[in-house]
Design a protein around this motif. Sequence first.
Motif, short mmCIF file in Angstrom:
data_model
loop_
_atom_site.label_atom_id
_atom_site.label_comp_id
_atom_site.label_asym_id
_atom_site.label_seq_id
_atom_site.Cartn_x
_atom_site.Cartn_y
_atom_site.Cartn_z
N ASN A 34 -36.40 13.70 -2.43
CA ASN A 34 -35.51 14.83 -2.52
C ASN A 34 -34.65 14.73 -3.65
O ASN A 34 -34.11 15.66 -4.12
CB ASN A 34 -34.88 15.02 -1.17
N LYS A 35 -34.06 13.50 -3.74
CA LYS A 35 -32.93 13.26 -5.04
C LYS A 35 -33.64 13.74 -6.23
O LYS A 35 -33.12 14.26 -6.98
CB LYS A 35 -32.66 11.93 -5.01
N THR A 36 -34.98 13.06 -6.58
CA THR A 36 -35.54 13.69 -7.67
C THR A 36 -35.96 15.27 -7.68
O THR A 36 -35.56 15.80 -8.72
CB THR A 36 -37.13 13.01 -7.69
N LEU A 37 -36.18 15.87 -6.64
CA LEU A 37 -36.47 17.12 -6.70
C LEU A 37 -35.09 18.08 -6.83
O LEU A 37 -35.00 18.97 -7.60
CB LEU A 37 -37.13 17.72 -5.35
N ALA A 38 -34.00 17.60 -6.21
CA ALA A 38 -32.73 18.30 -6.34
C ALA A 38 -32.00 18.00 -7.81
O ALA A 38 -31.34 19.09 -8.28
CB ALA A 38 -31.65 17.72 -5.43
N LYS A 39 -32.43 17.08 -8.45
CA LYS A 39 -32.03 16.90 -9.90
C LYS A 39 -32.54 17.92 -10.84
O LYS A 39 -31.96 18.50 -11.53
CB LYS A 39 -32.40 15.58 -10.47
N HIS A 40 -33.99 18.45 -10.36
CA HIS A 40 -34.54 19.35 -11.13
C HIS A 40 -33.92 20.74 -10.70
O HIS A 40 -33.66 21.53 -11.61
CB HIS A 40 -36.13 19.28 -11.01
N GLY A 70 -46.47 25.29 -13.87
CA GLY A 70 -46.53 24.03 -13.72
C GLY A 70 -46.28 23.22 -15.12
O GLY A 70 -45.81 21.89 -14.99
N THR A 71 -46.86 23.70 -16.08
CA THR A 71 -46.34 22.97 -17.48
C THR A 71 -45.22 23.01 -17.99
O THR A 71 -44.97 22.15 -18.67
CB THR A 71 -47.43 23.70 -18.39
N THR A 72 -44.22 23.66 -17.37
CA THR A 72 -42.93 23.65 -17.68
C THR A 72 -42.21 22.74 -17.02
O THR A 72 -40.93 22.26 -17.05
CB THR A 72 -42.23 25.17 -17.46
N ILE A 73 -42.70 22.16 -15.74
CA ILE A 73 -42.15 21.11 -14.80
C ILE A 73 -42.56 19.84 -15.27
O ILE A 73 -43.65 19.65 -15.48
CB ILE A 73 -42.38 21.52 -13.54
N PRO A 74 -41.55 19.00 -15.52
CA PRO A 74 -41.79 17.65 -15.91
C PRO A 74 -42.79 16.73 -14.89
O PRO A 74 -42.63 17.10 -13.71
CB PRO A 74 -40.38 16.81 -15.85
N LEU A 75 -43.63 16.05 -15.21
CA LEU A 75 -44.68 15.21 -14.31
C LEU A 75 -44.17 14.72 -13.10
O LEU A 75 -44.50 14.74 -12.10
CB LEU A 75 -45.63 14.39 -14.97
N PRO A 76 -42.94 13.67 -13.37
CA PRO A 76 -42.28 13.23 -12.22
C PRO A 76 -41.71 14.13 -11.13
O PRO A 76 -41.80 14.09 -10.01
CB PRO A 76 -41.15 12.34 -12.70
N VAL A 77 -41.29 15.54 -11.52
CA VAL A 77 -40.77 16.21 -10.65
C VAL A 77 -42.28 16.93 -9.80
O VAL A 77 -42.22 16.95 -8.59
CB VAL A 77 -40.18 17.29 -11.28
N LEU A 78 -43.35 17.15 -10.70
CA LEU A 78 -44.41 17.63 -9.92
C LEU A 78 -44.74 16.43 -8.84
O LEU A 78 -45.24 17.04 -7.87
CB LEU A 78 -45.46 17.96 -10.75
N PRO A 107 -32.24 22.54 -6.76
CA PRO A 107 -31.88 22.27 -5.66
C PRO A 107 -32.88 23.00 -4.62
O PRO A 107 -32.92 22.46 -3.56
CB PRO A 107 -30.60 22.97 -5.50
N LYS A 108 -33.52 24.18 -4.98
CA LYS A 108 -34.43 24.87 -3.89
C LYS A 108 -35.95 23.97 -3.92
O LYS A 108 -36.35 24.36 -2.91
CB LYS A 108 -34.71 26.16 -4.55
N LEU A 109 -35.61 23.22 -4.38
CA LEU A 109 -37.38 22.38 -4.51
C LEU A 109 -37.11 21.49 -3.14
O LEU A 109 -38.16 20.79 -2.98
CB LEU A 109 -37.63 21.72 -5.56
N VAL A 110 -35.90 21.06 -2.58
CA VAL A 110 -35.75 19.91 -1.56
C VAL A 110 -36.58 20.36 -0.56
O VAL A 110 -36.59 21.58 -0.03
CB VAL A 110 -34.32 19.89 -1.23
N ARG A 111 -37.32 19.37 0.13
CA ARG A 111 -38.15 19.54 1.23
C ARG A 111 -37.24 19.13 2.54
O ARG A 111 -36.48 18.22 2.59
CB ARG A 111 -39.29 18.76 1.25
N GLY A 112 -37.45 19.85 3.68
CA GLY A 112 -36.92 19.67 4.77
C GLY A 112 -37.91 18.95 5.85
O GLY A 112 -39.17 19.35 5.53
#
Length: 87
Positions: free
Chosen positions: A72-78, A25-33, A80-85
């Motif tokens: 999902n746009k924010t997640l996909a920028k970081h 979690g510390t390696t992922i930017p706060l907006p993405v979390l 692609p596997k973070l995108v939620r369905g």
Amino acid sequence: MPRLNQTHHQLVPVPIPDRVAQLIGTTIPLPVLQAEMDATFEVADICRYRPLASDEDRADREAALARLARLNKTLAKHHPKLVRGTA
């Protein structure tokens, strides 16, 4: 020489210790979390609405789908596997 049959094994979920999850979690930017958490809540919200129930439910579901698309746009920028369905 026999030919090897290459099959894809299903991935087995492995529990991640809390400390390891914190380090990840510390390696992922706060907006993405934040987007990941918000997307999880939006998916639950979308599943709560019945699309054929009423005009209000339909409008609320469409609004939630739009919010999920933005997240999902924010997640996909970081990644692609973070995108939620929704399913």
